[in-house]
Design a protein around this motif. Sequence first.
Motif, mmCIF file in Angstrom:
data_model
loop_
_atom_site.group_PDB
_atom_site.id
_atom_site.type_symbol
_atom_site.label_atom_id
_atom_site.label_comp_id
_atom_site.label_asym_id
_atom_site.label_seq_id
_atom_site.Cartn_x
_atom_site.Cartn_y
_atom_site.Cartn_z
ATOM 1 N N CYS A 14 -3.129 1.814 -11.706
ATOM 2 C CA CYS A 14 -2.019 1.750 -10.746
ATOM 3 C C CYS A 14 -1.178 0.497 -10.946
ATOM 4 C CB CYS A 14 -2.546 1.764 -9.309
ATOM 5 S SG CYS A 14 -3.049 3.384 -8.717
ATOM 6 N N SER A 15 -1.839 -0.653 -11.167
ATOM 7 C CA SER A 15 -1.041 -1.880 -11.227
ATOM 8 C C SER A 15 -0.098 -1.909 -12.416
ATOM 9 C CB SER A 15 -1.887 -3.154 -11.174
ATOM 10 O OG SER A 15 -3.145 -2.979 -11.662
ATOM 11 N N PHE A 16 -0.398 -1.127 -13.453
ATOM 12 C CA PHE A 16 0.516 -1.078 -14.608
ATOM 13 C C PHE A 16 1.423 0.148 -14.579
ATOM 14 C CE2 PHE A 16 -2.874 -3.892 -16.160
ATOM 15 C CZ PHE A 16 -2.101 -4.979 -16.536
ATOM 16 N N CYS A 17 1.419 0.842 -13.460
ATOM 17 C CA CYS A 17 2.209 2.088 -13.339
ATOM 18 C C CYS A 17 3.601 1.778 -12.776
ATOM 19 C CB CYS A 17 1.473 3.033 -12.390
ATOM 20 S SG CYS A 17 2.409 4.499 -11.956
ATOM 21 N N PRO A 18 4.626 2.492 -13.226
ATOM 22 C CA PRO A 18 5.966 2.282 -12.644
ATOM 23 C C PRO A 18 6.117 2.977 -11.285
ATOM 24 C CG PRO A 18 6.079 3.935 -14.362
ATOM 25 C CD PRO A 18 4.656 3.460 -14.338
ATOM 26 N N LYS A 19 5.080 2.970 -10.482
ATOM 27 C CA LYS A 19 5.097 3.493 -9.100
ATOM 28 C C LYS A 19 5.530 4.949 -9.052
ATOM 29 C CE LYS A 19 6.751 -1.109 -7.937
ATOM 30 N NZ LYS A 19 7.814 -1.910 -7.356
ATOM 31 N N ALA A 20 4.935 5.739 -9.917
ATOM 32 C CA ALA A 20 5.396 7.128 -10.052
ATOM 33 C C ALA A 20 5.182 7.966 -8.790
ATOM 34 C CB ALA A 20 4.689 7.777 -11.239
ATOM 35 N N CYS A 21 4.245 7.554 -7.921
ATOM 36 C CA CYS A 21 4.004 8.334 -6.702
ATOM 37 C C CYS A 21 4.655 7.655 -5.497
ATOM 38 C CB CYS A 21 2.497 8.502 -6.472
ATOM 39 S SG CYS A 21 1.653 6.931 -6.148
ATOM 40 N N ARG A 22 5.717 6.926 -5.735
ATOM 41 C CA ARG A 22 6.332 6.042 -4.738
ATOM 42 C C ARG A 22 6.476 6.678 -3.347
ATOM 43 N NH1 ARG A 22 10.562 4.974 -7.576
ATOM 44 N NH2 ARG A 22 9.831 3.028 -8.469
ATOM 45 N N PHE A 23 6.882 7.947 -3.308
ATOM 46 C CA PHE A 23 7.173 8.544 -1.996
ATOM 47 C C PHE A 23 6.019 9.382 -1.449
ATOM 48 C CE2 PHE A 23 11.238 8.000 -4.266
ATOM 49 C CZ PHE A 23 11.764 7.020 -3.437
ATOM 50 N N LEU A 36 2.554 -1.306 0.997
ATOM 51 C CA LEU A 36 1.528 -0.365 1.443
ATOM 52 C C LEU A 36 1.627 0.982 0.719
ATOM 53 C CD1 LEU A 36 1.272 -1.133 5.268
ATOM 54 C CD2 LEU A 36 0.055 -2.156 3.330
ATOM 55 N N SER A 37 2.422 1.026 -0.363
ATOM 56 C CA SER A 37 2.403 2.228 -1.208
ATOM 57 C C SER A 37 1.083 2.258 -1.963
ATOM 58 C CB SER A 37 3.560 2.178 -2.213
ATOM 59 O OG SER A 37 3.343 1.098 -3.118
ATOM 60 N N ALA A 38 0.781 3.378 -2.581
ATOM 61 C CA ALA A 38 -0.451 3.445 -3.380
ATOM 62 C C ALA A 38 -0.454 2.326 -4.420
ATOM 63 C CB ALA A 38 -0.546 4.812 -4.051
ATOM 64 N N TRP A 39 0.677 2.140 -5.076
ATOM 65 C CA TRP A 39 0.785 1.085 -6.085
ATOM 66 C C TRP A 39 0.515 -0.288 -5.470
ATOM 67 C CZ3 TRP A 39 4.274 -2.968 -5.877
ATOM 68 C CH2 TRP A 39 4.279 -3.797 -7.002
ATOM 69 N N GLY A 40 1.131 -0.568 -4.323
ATOM 70 C CA GLY A 40 0.986 -1.885 -3.693
ATOM 71 C C GLY A 40 -0.452 -2.165 -3.294
ATOM 72 N N ASN A 80 -5.349 9.697 -10.332
ATOM 73 C CA ASN A 80 -6.074 8.478 -9.975
ATOM 74 C C ASN A 80 -6.548 8.552 -8.528
ATOM 75 O OD1 ASN A 80 -7.124 6.075 -10.815
ATOM 76 N ND2 ASN A 80 -5.244 4.887 -10.534
ATOM 77 N N GLU A 81 -7.830 8.251 -8.321
ATOM 78 C CA GLU A 81 -8.429 8.397 -6.988
ATOM 79 C C GLU A 81 -8.180 7.142 -6.145
ATOM 80 O OE1 GLU A 81 -9.625 10.713 -5.360
ATOM 81 O OE2 GLU A 81 -10.273 12.286 -6.739
ATOM 82 N N VAL A 82 -6.972 7.048 -5.622
ATOM 83 C CA VAL A 82 -6.577 5.838 -4.890
ATOM 84 C C VAL A 82 -7.389 5.672 -3.603
ATOM 85 C CG1 VAL A 82 -4.662 4.747 -3.655
ATOM 86 C CG2 VAL A 82 -4.264 5.836 -5.872
ATOM 87 N N GLY A 83 -7.430 6.716 -2.786
ATOM 88 C CA GLY A 83 -8.091 6.596 -1.482
ATOM 89 C C GLY A 83 -9.550 6.173 -1.617
#
Length: 363
Positions: A14-23, A36-40, A80-83
């Motif tokens: 995630c930290s190297f991702c261009p925030k592809a799931c931003r919304f 508080l986005s997944a990336w953040g 990616n299993e963020v939760g």
Amino acid sequence: MIADRRPEQATSTCSFCPKACRFACPVSEATHSEALSAWGKMSAAHQVLTGARPMGADLASAVHACTGCGRCTAMCKHENEVGLTLFQVRGHAVQAGVQPRGAASTLATFQQAQNPFGREMGSLVASWRAQRPVKYPLFPGCSTLVKRPSLLEHTLALSEAFGAPMGVARSASKCCGYPLYAAGAMEAFGAHARAVAEAFEETPEVAVLDAGCAFTLVKLYPEVGVRLPCRVRTVIDVLHENLPHAPPAPPLAERVGYHDACHLGRGLGQYDEPRALLSKAVTAVVEAPSIRREGGCAGGGGLLPRTMAETAVEVARRQALEVAEEPSVLIVSGCPTSTRMFERAGRRAIDLVSLLERWVSQS
Ligand code: SF4
Ligand code: SF4
């Protein structure tokens, strides 16, 4: 389901991702916060895991700002299993003593009473125990037992009407342990899961009412090496199978909005079963623009109602608007937690089981 179980790898991705799931994230959208986005949140977690920053109250708040809804995962090409990763990283907040207050109090209550309500569940379950053999032992979930006995009444009555009688199982006095998992207390969760598995040895099959409990038993227990000795099904799955035996009744003249609860839909893949039941029960169903795998979240998971109560309600309010803008539309969900969240957001809402019971009661 778990694409990569190593938290360090998941947070790095995630930290190297261009925030592809931003919304995708309902918490980020409700708070208008990119942090508080997944990336953040995963970037914050990455800093903790790599030792770049110590776990403090600010980072603890960030990793707790997640319902575990899985919507970001559904929109991620790495799945990616963020939760689940953020829940694991919450363990560092437990160790550092910097959990948000709502998470710490939930954990303390659970450690004392073995459930998040601080209630003695044995006598409560005894008052509901079946007086005769039933086809399906029922595991309602402690939330329904404590907070919504009417839903339990409806479930028992509906199961009779569908020719699939259910009765509250002895094992129902145990909480599934989801609050421990969501609080990041993974060792305690593993120990609790093993104790619950022993309680399930009395029955070859169990019907579970709460989608969150079913998700925990089916998907999370194997994550800590626990496999239940019985088949676990949702009440909705059992009712769907027995739909041909439902008494004939005309559909209710009601226009409803259907919400795909996260644990029932993305968690357990049950999208068609609730819709098939609903289509028999009412004359008109509306849905949000994003449904099924990409459906929105009602804000009830991941301890969010206990750690960020106002945000959780705002998440529910926004999802209710997605499902149906008109406040008169009754919102239906296959998860009691989602129903409660919509009610807290001021919307008319009902559990699918209760709506079905209303439908068959006409005949
Ligand atoms: S979940 Fe996937 S899309 Fe979203 S930030 Fe992480 S890697 Fe990128
Ligand atoms: S699991 Fe849901 S709440 Fe958590 S970061 Fe992903 S989209 Fe947001």
